[in-house]
Design a protein around this motif. Sequence first.
Motif, mmCIF file in Angstrom:
data_model
loop_
_atom_site.group_PDB
_atom_site.id
_atom_site.type_symbol
_atom_site.label_atom_id
_atom_site.label_comp_id
_atom_site.label_asym_id
_atom_site.label_seq_id
_atom_site.Cartn_x
_atom_site.Cartn_y
_atom_site.Cartn_z
ATOM 1 N N ASN A 25 0.857 -1.188 0.000
ATOM 2 C CA ASN A 25 0.000 0.000 0.000
ATOM 3 C C ASN A 25 0.893 1.238 0.000
ATOM 4 O OD1 ASN A 25 -2.420 -1.530 0.173
ATOM 5 N ND2 ASN A 25 -1.982 -1.880 2.346
ATOM 6 N N VAL B 75 -5.526 11.943 7.537
ATOM 7 C CA VAL B 75 -5.570 10.709 8.338
ATOM 8 C C VAL B 75 -6.970 10.098 8.292
ATOM 9 C CG1 VAL B 75 -5.398 9.792 10.685
ATOM 10 C CG2 VAL B 75 -3.666 11.393 9.832
ATOM 11 N N HIS B 76 -7.999 10.938 8.454
ATOM 12 C CA HIS B 76 -9.367 10.394 8.457
ATOM 13 C C HIS B 76 -9.747 9.857 7.087
ATOM 14 C CE1 HIS B 76 -10.230 11.220 12.558
ATOM 15 N NE2 HIS B 76 -9.876 12.485 12.429
ATOM 16 N N ARG C 249 -8.049 6.552 6.761
ATOM 17 C CA ARG C 249 -8.738 5.589 7.649
ATOM 18 C C ARG C 249 -10.066 5.115 7.051
ATOM 19 N NH1 ARG C 249 -6.877 4.727 12.590
ATOM 20 N NH2 ARG C 249 -5.886 6.697 13.076
ATOM 21 N N THR C 250 -10.685 5.956 6.211
ATOM 22 C CA THR C 250 -11.918 5.545 5.517
ATOM 23 C C THR C 250 -11.631 4.373 4.573
ATOM 24 O OG1 THR C 250 -12.688 7.828 5.621
ATOM 25 C CG2 THR C 250 -13.766 6.429 4.001
ATOM 26 N N ILE D 157 -8.279 2.379 4.562
ATOM 27 C CA ILE D 157 -7.552 1.325 5.281
ATOM 28 C C ILE D 157 -7.017 1.883 6.614
ATOM 29 C CG2 ILE D 157 -6.747 -0.130 3.342
ATOM 30 C CD1 ILE D 157 -3.999 1.373 3.660
ATOM 31 N N ASP D 158 -6.593 0.985 7.433
ATOM 32 C CA ASP D 158 -5.899 1.374 8.660
ATOM 33 C C ASP D 158 -4.553 1.997 8.241
ATOM 34 O OD1 ASP D 158 -4.344 1.472 10.902
ATOM 35 O OD2 ASP D 158 -4.938 -0.490 11.657
ATOM 36 N N PRO D 159 -4.258 3.229 8.665
ATOM 37 C CA PRO D 159 -3.007 3.877 8.223
ATOM 38 C C PRO D 159 -1.762 3.020 8.460
ATOM 39 C CG PRO D 159 -4.363 5.442 9.429
ATOM 40 C CD PRO D 159 -5.058 4.107 9.536
ATOM 41 N N GLU D 160 -1.794 2.185 9.468
ATOM 42 C CA GLU D 160 -0.612 1.341 9.758
ATOM 43 C C GLU D 160 -0.348 0.323 8.651
ATOM 44 O OE1 GLU D 160 -0.688 -0.320 13.689
ATOM 45 O OE2 GLU D 160 -1.000 1.646 14.600
ATOM 46 N N LYS D 161 -1.338 0.150 7.783
ATOM 47 C CA LYS D 161 -1.144 -0.814 6.683
ATOM 48 C C LYS D 161 -0.441 -0.188 5.480
ATOM 49 C CE LYS D 161 -4.691 -4.076 7.918
ATOM 50 N NZ LYS D 161 -6.121 -4.354 7.852
ATOM 51 N N VAL E 128 2.343 5.617 10.785
ATOM 52 C CA VAL E 128 2.355 4.524 9.806
ATOM 53 C C VAL E 128 3.538 3.571 10.013
ATOM 54 C CG1 VAL E 128 2.754 4.148 7.319
ATOM 55 C CG2 VAL E 128 1.113 5.863 8.061
#
Length: 400
Positions: free
Chosen positions: A44, A59-60, A63-64, A66-70, A94
């Motif tokens: 990603n 960020v939002h 997040r809509t 995927i999870d930002p950490e991905k 991230v």
Amino acid sequence: MQVYEIKKDIFWVGAVDWLVRDFHGYSTYRGSTYNAYLMLGEKNVLFDTVKHNLCSDLVHRIRTVIDPEKIDYIVVNHVEMDHTGSLPKIVEMVKPEKIICSKMGHKNLLSHFHKPDWPYHIIENNESIPVGNRTIQFMETRMLHWPDSMFSYIPEEKLLISQDGFGQHLGTSERFDDEVDLSELMYQAKKYYANILYLYSPQVRKLLDHVAEIGLEVDMIAPDHGVIWRTHIDKILQAYRDWSSHKAAKKALVVYDTMWHSTEMMAKAVADGIESTGTSMQLLDLSVNHRSDVMAELLDAKGICLGCPTLNNGLLPRMAGYLMYMKGLRPARKLGAAFGSFGWSGESVKHMNKAMEEMKFELIHEGIKVKYVPTHDDLKKCWELGKLMGEKVKEAVDNQ
Ligand code: FEO
């Protein structure tokens, strides 16, 4: 938060800046956007971020989707703060596997954020990185408009992510070129070119030639500001060709500032003289026209008549500031003339002529100075000057 899927699994996740009215001295009365793009796949990838104050919008939106950490990779196409202001927070959140940037991007990121331990991945010009069933090709675009600038091209999608190139300071709820008024869009693209890219016109021409030479297939240009080009790609490419080659219209500007309206009277007479020839004319008082709007008009004008009275052996500050701004943007192949009123010393015309000579403008006249208030005969001379400018512009444009 609203996101837009611009291609399959590629999302606009940027921010609209409805409030910005001044962008380092450039008037942005239609606001702007800072575009960031998220491509999902085996890896990603986030392309660019947004200005620091709009980080939570980014960020939002992410997040809509995927999870930002991905997010695995962050691509930095351009280090200027309107695109990297949120980078420190995003990197912290991230923890990306790679921050992809050019060699100059790496240097500039270090100089901005002082984070030598970030996971930089420096790519070479024209290098490609596979990301699952897609590829990202990187194309350095040095000095368009920073040394670190580069494009990201995804050939499988015919998508060019062009950072500032082809951008417009246009804040809208629409994301695509065919959803907004085309004349407003082209004006904002022109204003952007005139104020950000004008001085790099030789590099723009080289890049356009290179892109044509390698036959880059593009059906979408996604810049970092404004709307995304999908329908009017030929139009914006042709406009960039015209602007970068200094192609001009039969148009002349009268740009002035005035103290007690004498220079304004002269400006109006010069303007009437231009008008009498059929050459298109714009009369621009610097007290009500922002320098960045004047630059937008100058981009495709062939001639410029500058008017300013003498103040303290020099120029009024607005004209002095405009000349400095214009000189930095390196307009070329213009015809110029100067005029102005004075009380006792009268150096303003000399200063304006000197500035235009330094920009290699062709002076069509030695300039007109009027003591205090112009007479009818003085205004007649100004009218003649305008007429001469109008005729010279028509002749020059016919022969370009
Ligand atoms: Fe939009 Fe050069 O930053």
